[in-house]
Motif scaffolding. Sequence first.
Motif, PDB file in Angstrom:
ATOM      1  N   VAL A 166       0.837  -1.200   0.000  1.00  0.00           N
ATOM      2  CA  VAL A 166       0.000   0.000   0.000  1.00  0.00           C
ATOM      3  C   VAL A 166       0.871   1.249   0.000  1.00  0.00           C
ATOM      4  N   LEU A 167       0.633   2.126  -0.989  1.00  0.00           N
ATOM      5  CA  LEU A 167       1.244   3.447  -1.062  1.00  0.00           C
ATOM      6  C   LEU A 167       0.187   4.483  -0.724  1.00  0.00           C
ATOM      7  N   VAL A 168       0.574   5.521   0.005  1.00  0.00           N
ATOM      8  CA  VAL A 168      -0.405   6.522   0.448  1.00  0.00           C
ATOM      9  C   VAL A 168       0.152   7.926   0.249  1.00  0.00           C
ATOM     10  N   HIS A 169      -0.715   8.801  -0.271  1.00  0.00           N
ATOM     11  CA  HIS A 169      -0.410  10.238  -0.233  1.00  0.00           C
ATOM     12  C   HIS A 169      -1.578  10.961   0.419  1.00  0.00           C
ATOM     13  N   ALA A 180       2.635   3.596  10.496  1.00  0.00           N
ATOM     14  CA  ALA A 180       2.071   2.808  11.594  1.00  0.00           C
ATOM     15  C   ALA A 180       0.919   1.938  11.114  1.00  0.00           C
ATOM     16  N   ALA A 181       0.284   2.356  10.012  1.00  0.00           N
ATOM     17  CA  ALA A 181      -0.814   1.570   9.441  1.00  0.00           C
ATOM     18  C   ALA A 181      -0.311   0.508   8.471  1.00  0.00           C
ATOM     19  N   GLY A 182       1.009   0.373   8.382  1.00  0.00           N
ATOM     20  CA  GLY A 182       1.571  -0.653   7.517  1.00  0.00           C
ATOM     21  C   GLY A 182       1.698  -0.250   6.071  1.00  0.00           C
ATOM     22  N   ALA A 183       1.544   1.040   5.783  1.00  0.00           N
ATOM     23  CA  ALA A 183       1.631   1.543   4.410  1.00  0.00           C
ATOM     24  C   ALA A 183       2.877   2.401   4.252  1.00  0.00           C
ATOM     25  N   ALA A 184       3.163   2.764   3.011  1.00  0.00           N
ATOM     26  CA  ALA A 184       4.337   3.577   2.724  1.00  0.00           C
ATOM     27  C   ALA A 184       3.899   4.953   2.241  1.00  0.00           C
ATOM     28  N   PRO A 185       4.386   6.031   2.876  1.00  0.00           N
ATOM     29  CA  PRO A 185       4.062   7.375   2.394  1.00  0.00           C
ATOM     30  C   PRO A 185       4.751   7.642   1.064  1.00  0.00           C
ATOM     31  N   ALA A 186       4.090   8.416   0.204  1.00  0.00           N
ATOM     32  CA  ALA A 186       4.637   8.684  -1.119  1.00  0.00           C
ATOM     33  C   ALA A 186       4.085  10.003  -1.635  1.00  0.00           C
ATOM     34  N   THR A 187       4.700  10.526  -2.676  1.00  0.00           N
ATOM     35  CA  THR A 187       4.176  11.724  -3.325  1.00  0.00           C
ATOM     36  C   THR A 187       2.996  11.351  -4.213  1.00  0.00           C
ATOM     37  N   VAL A 188       2.263  12.353  -4.656  1.00  0.00           N
ATOM     38  CA  VAL A 188       1.151  12.098  -5.580  1.00  0.00           C
ATOM     39  C   VAL A 188       1.656  11.369  -6.818  1.00  0.00           C
ATOM     40  N   ASP A 189       2.747  11.857  -7.383  1.00  0.00           N
ATOM     41  CA  ASP A 189       3.283  11.246  -8.602  1.00  0.00           C
ATOM     42  C   ASP A 189       3.708   9.807  -8.364  1.00  0.00           C
ATOM     43  N   GLU A 190       4.310   9.547  -7.212  1.00  0.00           N
ATOM     44  CA  GLU A 190       4.746   8.182  -6.907  1.00  0.00           C
ATOM     45  C   GLU A 190       3.563   7.240  -6.761  1.00  0.00           C
ATOM     46  N   VAL A 191       2.483   7.722  -6.159  1.00  0.00           N
ATOM     47  CA  VAL A 191       1.286   6.884  -6.010  1.00  0.00           C
ATOM     48  C   VAL A 191       0.661   6.602  -7.372  1.00  0.00           C
TER      49      VAL A 191
END
Length: 328
Positions: A166-169, A180-191
């Motif tokens: 899971v990728l999140v922006h 903490a929710a088990g996801a990876a933060p990313a930029t809009v473009d990366e998502v």
Amino acid sequence: MPTFYVSDEIHTDVLAELQTLGLVHLGYGPDAVRYDDVRDDIDAVLLRAERFDREKIDASPRLRIIARHGVGTDNVDIDAATDADIWVTTTPGSNSRAVAEHVFALLLSLARRVPYGTAQTTSGQWAAAKPHMNGFELHGRTLGLLGFGNIARMVATIAQGFGMHVLVHDPFVQDSAIQAAGAAPATVDEVIAGSDVLSLHMPLTEQTAQIIDADALARMKPGSVLINTSRGGLIDEPALAQSLQNGQLGGAGLDVLEGESVDMKDPIAHSKIQIADVPNLIVTPHVAGQSKEAFLAAGTGALQAIRQALAGQRPEHAVNTITACAPA
């Protein structure tokens, strides 16, 4: 005795309780009445899809509260309601799980080509359909989430159960909370560029309007899937149709359409695309939050807000602040 207006169908238990409190006019069913015909007498509105603009609000002398059956307020002029000392409330969280599960109803239907298989089988093409039913598994795929509110967090949890990454922006959520929710933060473009499945979970604002335009669609992975259970205006629908028709996008599942901003009850009449002519497109009529459980929860929450407002209290989950607060 107060008088109520209910714009669209609600849970029968909620309607029965509302009828014990006063006179109820229904905007649906065989005995439906127009709001404009009863507006002089209405103290509270339990609102689903009907639009309440300034003209309608200013013409409602007794109205104390517009209680939304759900979380969105796109169909209410909040400034006009505030100017008229009318509460506007929502029922946050009442349908979050229902919407999250509907994301996967759409996704799995696309991934395994369920609508195609059903149509072919019911038309007698059992054997002919089988070679075209090689869908894809969710395990190991990447789900991208634009927005990380309550619904998106539930979507992330379900996705992880399928073994998805899971990728999140979300600019309003700290990276640590996403991690903490088990996801990876990313930029809009990366998502957008890194997702096999992109799911939208953001409000419609000037900044987010048509965030998924022709350029964004071109940057998505070839064959990827787009899901939108949030607001129709987030997507450039003609560009989406072209992306599906030329095969850049593998599929799209929509529960909302841009035409709802014109007519929430008949958005197809105002659609910029011919839905039936777009391949690999699934559209449901804004029902993601309409499970039996969510229907009861949203109605109960709206009814509670009405009780509070008519008792002269600040209703729970009010989205505005008014100056007058006297019992009806």
